[in-house]
Design an enzyme around this catalytic site. Structure first.
Site, PDB file in Angstrom:
ATOM      1  N   ASP A   1      -0.661  -0.274   6.473  1.00 33.79           N
ATOM      2  CA  ASP A   1      -0.642   0.227   7.849  1.00 33.79           C
ATOM      3  C   ASP A   1      -1.961   0.796   8.327  1.00 33.79           C
ATOM      4  O   ASP A   1      -2.093   1.160   9.492  1.00 33.79           O
ATOM      5  CB  ASP A   1       0.429   1.311   7.985  1.00 33.79           C
ATOM      6  CG  ASP A   1       0.025   2.613   7.308  1.00 33.79           C
ATOM      7  OD1 ASP A   1      -0.659   2.536   6.270  1.00 33.79           O
ATOM      8  OD2 ASP A   1       0.398   3.693   7.809  1.00 33.79           O
TER       9      ASP A   1
ATOM     10  N   THR B   1       0.433   4.824   0.585  1.00 28.79           N
ATOM     11  CA  THR B   1       0.400   5.860   1.613  1.00 28.79           C
ATOM     12  C   THR B   1       0.642   5.280   2.997  1.00 28.79           C
ATOM     13  O   THR B   1      -0.070   4.386   3.444  1.00 28.79           O
ATOM     14  CB  THR B   1      -0.953   6.585   1.585  1.00 28.79           C
ATOM     15  OG1 THR B   1      -1.178   7.101   0.283  1.00 28.79           O
ATOM     16  CG2 THR B   1      -0.967   7.715   2.603  1.00 28.79           C
TER      17      THR B   1
ATOM     18  N   ASP C   1       0.870  -1.168   0.000  1.00 28.94           N
ATOM     19  CA  ASP C   1       0.000   0.000   0.000  1.00 28.94           C
ATOM     20  C   ASP C   1       0.911   1.224   0.000  1.00 28.94           C
ATOM     21  O   ASP C   1       1.896   1.255   0.739  1.00 28.94           O
ATOM     22  CB  ASP C   1      -0.885   0.000   1.243  1.00 28.94           C
ATOM     23  CG  ASP C   1      -1.686   1.282   1.362  1.00 28.94           C
ATOM     24  OD1 ASP C   1      -2.522   1.538   0.484  1.00 28.94           O
ATOM     25  OD2 ASP C   1      -1.433   2.031   2.324  1.00 28.94           O
TER      26      ASP C   1
END
Length: 688
Positions: free
Chosen positions: A582, A382, A380
């Site tokens: 995250d 960002t 991912d």
């Protein structure tokens, strides 16, 4: 022992017995459940009597439940064999007795001693045979029984000595490995300061009561979960949240065991003590996660157990052909399961422990196995490849304005809002030492669009292109060429307009983690075939970021709910997928992957769902995790091959008469000890 259903959701159920049980029973339950088709994971905790079951359809749950309820009744009927206390350090006195005292004792005394030592193993053997199992217990008992029939009490004594010592060593090494693993996370507090009757006392931690006020000063760890009753302190909660900055805690705030007071003093009223603290819950999770058996462990153990009937048949054939109980018992004394049942879980435990030392927490053996086979890594963008805190990269003024004016006025408006972009603009102005006076009127915030206010009698707007152009009618076309270039480079843009005229642009970026590009290159060097980036950005921005990182595969404008679908598609193509993210929105994708990985500063939900947590907060630890999995599996395969080759050699030694029963037992147990010691060696390459 009776099992009851504690909770159940589709694909997952937890059952608990009304009494704790031993490691041997736990292993048997895990083996039997793991053998059921459709069972995807098993976690058995003998200390709490808990069984966690992951399955793919309801019929599997019905079969597993029937097996557990049957096992409970079987355990009630079984006569337990005496054994050393769980985890007790093996004593060398039995060896001294066998080598030095036994030769001096009368024959009758040695006979009685041999029979008494043999009884627990004979009981295990009879129990296994009564339930139709030809397992290691049956094999050991048969070998001892044959030696008794031959009146070879010396061999009986040696066999019971080696088998008893092996059992004790297994319990001890497993206990020490678990303790070592948990100790890296556990809070050690022997004595605590408390306030009683207005005076402070230093008391043993075990005497702490929930009515006490615990005094914690700067530099000390908070020993309990509780609520602050007095004082104020800056508390570092990185052990819980991963956030390195201290947070202010004063009256009414909650604090957790394992966090550290950096400055100040607080008085804490305990709400949880000992095993109920959040830190101890983490430790128990680590202990329980070892019971999530690796598939390779189950496969090797099943393969070894299949050899037991073969060993019995071969021993019977030897006796029929030679009429020699000596040769037959030499064959019975060689089995493959002992080394594998001990060495394989030890290798997994040792690797998990080694991972914690290198700030990589792996939550179970099967995830180590998956790490060793990963061929696709999905990032991912960002917060994972980037630092998740935007920064001002460039300021481009329109004709008639300068950079400082554009940034100063933007910061003047943004300082009233707490969101990340606003903070980035304010910090950008601070870095340039730009002071901004309060010269505007009340600020109006338009959610997801921008800001409107009045500055020196002029209407000022700050926000997205859509907000200024479509909603407010500002002509922004004069800077289209610049916008095109900035968008191609991956920047996000803020537009500033003054009195209906475009005043300038602020180019924002999520700075890449400094290790991101090197990590991608390293992954390719390790043989990872596919590196894929997922992002909600548009194609131009995604392409720019991917190009800077050397990533050739990416998916742009991916909605949070689509990430899990992408991972599932990759797995359906036969890939072994590692997903690293995250955020809360990444959690479904983390669950869908073969291995879900998050960073220490990921969301609470991401850290809960992930199979691996990079506790140091650096992407470099992903390489450590992959090397750890590969090293552990390499060690397990080597131990398996060594066990099969050496024990097969001992088997033929017994067949040919070259090895007597005592020699077979010694060599077999030495092999078990050797592969166990090899299993506990570091799995990471030197220099890690």
């Amino acid at each position: 022992m009776n099992f009851v259903l504690v909770h159940r959701i589709p694909g997952r159920a937890r059952l608990r017995s009304d009494a704790p049980f031993g490691m041997r029973t736990a292993e048997t339950l895990a083996d039997r459940l793991d053998a059921l088709e459709g069972v995807e994971g098993v976690r058995v905790n003998p200390r709490t009597g808990s069984v966690l079951l992951l399955y793919n359809n309801e019929s599997v749950f019905d079969r597993a439940s029937a097996l557990l309820f049957g096992a409970g009744r079987e355990q009630e009927r079984r006569v337990p064999a005496p054994a050393p206390a769980r985890g007790e350090k093996p004593s060398l006195f039995p060896f001294f007795h066998y080598l030095c005292l036994r030769p001096l004792l009368p024959v009758a005394v040695n006979m009685v001693s041999a029979f008494s030592r043999a009884l627990p193993f004979l009981r295990r053997c009879l129990s296994s045979l009564a339930h139709g199992r030809l397992d290691v217990d049956a094999l050991d008992g048969a070998a001892i029984a044959v030696s008794l029939l031959r009146r070879d009490f010396s061999t009986v004594g040696l066999l019971t000595l080696l088998l008893g010592f092996g059992d004790a060593l297994e319990r001890y090494t497993q206990k020490k490995s678990l303790e070592n693993l948990a100790s890296h996370l556990a809070l050690q507090a022997d004595r605590v300061w408390v306030k009683r009757s207005g005076a402070e006392e230093l008391i043993p931690f075990g005497e702490l009561r929930e009515s006490d006020l615990v005094v914690v000063r700067a530099g000390s760890a908070v020993p309990v979960d509780g609520v602050v009753e007095g004082g104020t302190a800056s508390v570092n909660e990185s052990s819980m949240t991963g956030e390195p900055m201290g947070v202010l805690r004063s009256r009414g705030a909650s604090v957790y065991a394992g966090t550290v007071v950096e400055a100040g003093e607080i008085h804490v009223r305990p709400t949880s003590l000992g095993k109920d603290t959040r830190m101890q819950q983490i430790v128990r999770f680590i202990e329980q996660s070892e019971q999530m058996k690796a598939g390779i462990q189950g496969r090797f153990e099943k393969l070894a157990d299949k050899a037991v009937p073969f060993t019995f048949g071969l021993a019977a054939l030897v006796w029929l052909c030679t009429r020699s109980l000596t040769r037959a018992s030499s064959v019975l004394l060689v089995d493959y399961s002992c080394a594998l049942r001990l060495a394989t879980p030890l290798a997994i435990l040792a690797a998990m422990d080694e991972g914690v030392k290198h700030k990589v927490m792996v939550k179970g053996g099967r995830f180590l196995e998956a790490l060793s086979s990963v061929d696709t890594v999905v990032f991912d963008k960002t917060g994972t490849l980037t630092q998740s805190r935007p920064e001002v990269a460039r300021v481009i003024p329109a004709e008639g304005y300068d950079e400082d004016f554009v940034l100063r006025l933007s910061a003047c408006l943004e300082e009233h809002f707490p969101h990340p972009v606003a903070r980035a603009v304010v910090h950008g102005a601070e870095r340039r030492n730009l002071r901004h006076e309060e010269e505007h009127t009340e600020v109006e915030y338009v959610v997801a669009h921008g800001i409107a206010s009045q500055w020196r009698g002029k209407r000022v707007l700050l926000g997205s292109r859509h907000y200024l152009s479509q909603d407010e009618g500002v002509d922004v076309s004069s800077m289209d060429a610049v916008v095109e270039d900035l968008s191609r480079e991956g920047y996000s843009l803020l537009y500033l307009a003054l009195d209906g005229r475009l005043a300038g642009l602020i180019a924002m970026e999520d700075p890449l983690r400094p290790e991101s590009a090197a990590l991608v290159e390293k992954l390719r060097g390790m043989g990872v075939k596919h590196v894929l980036m997922l992002t909600g950005d548009d194609v131009r921005t995604a392409s720019a970021v991917a190009g800077r990182l050397g990533i050739t595969e990416f998916r742009a404008q991916v909605l949070p709910e689509d990430k899990a679908r992408v991972v599932q598609e990759l797995r359906s193509e036969g890939r072994v997928v590692l997903m690293i993210g995250d955020g809360i929105n990444d959690s479904p994708a983390l669950s869908s992957a073969d291995v879900g990985v998050t960073l220490r500063d990921g969301s609470d939900l991401a850290r809960e769902v992930a199979d691996v947590v990079l506790m140091g907060g650096s992407l470099r630890e992903l390489v450590t995790a992959l090397e750890l999995g590969r090293g552990a599996m390499k060690r397990i395969h080597f131990n398996f091959l060594t066990t099969m080759v050496l024990n097969t050699a001992f088997l033929f030694g017994g067949l040919s008469g070259l090895l007597q029963p005592g020699a077979s037992a010694v060599l077999h147990n030495l092999t078990t000890l050797g592969v166990s010691l090899n299993a506990m060696r570091p799995a990471l390459p030197k220099g890690e």
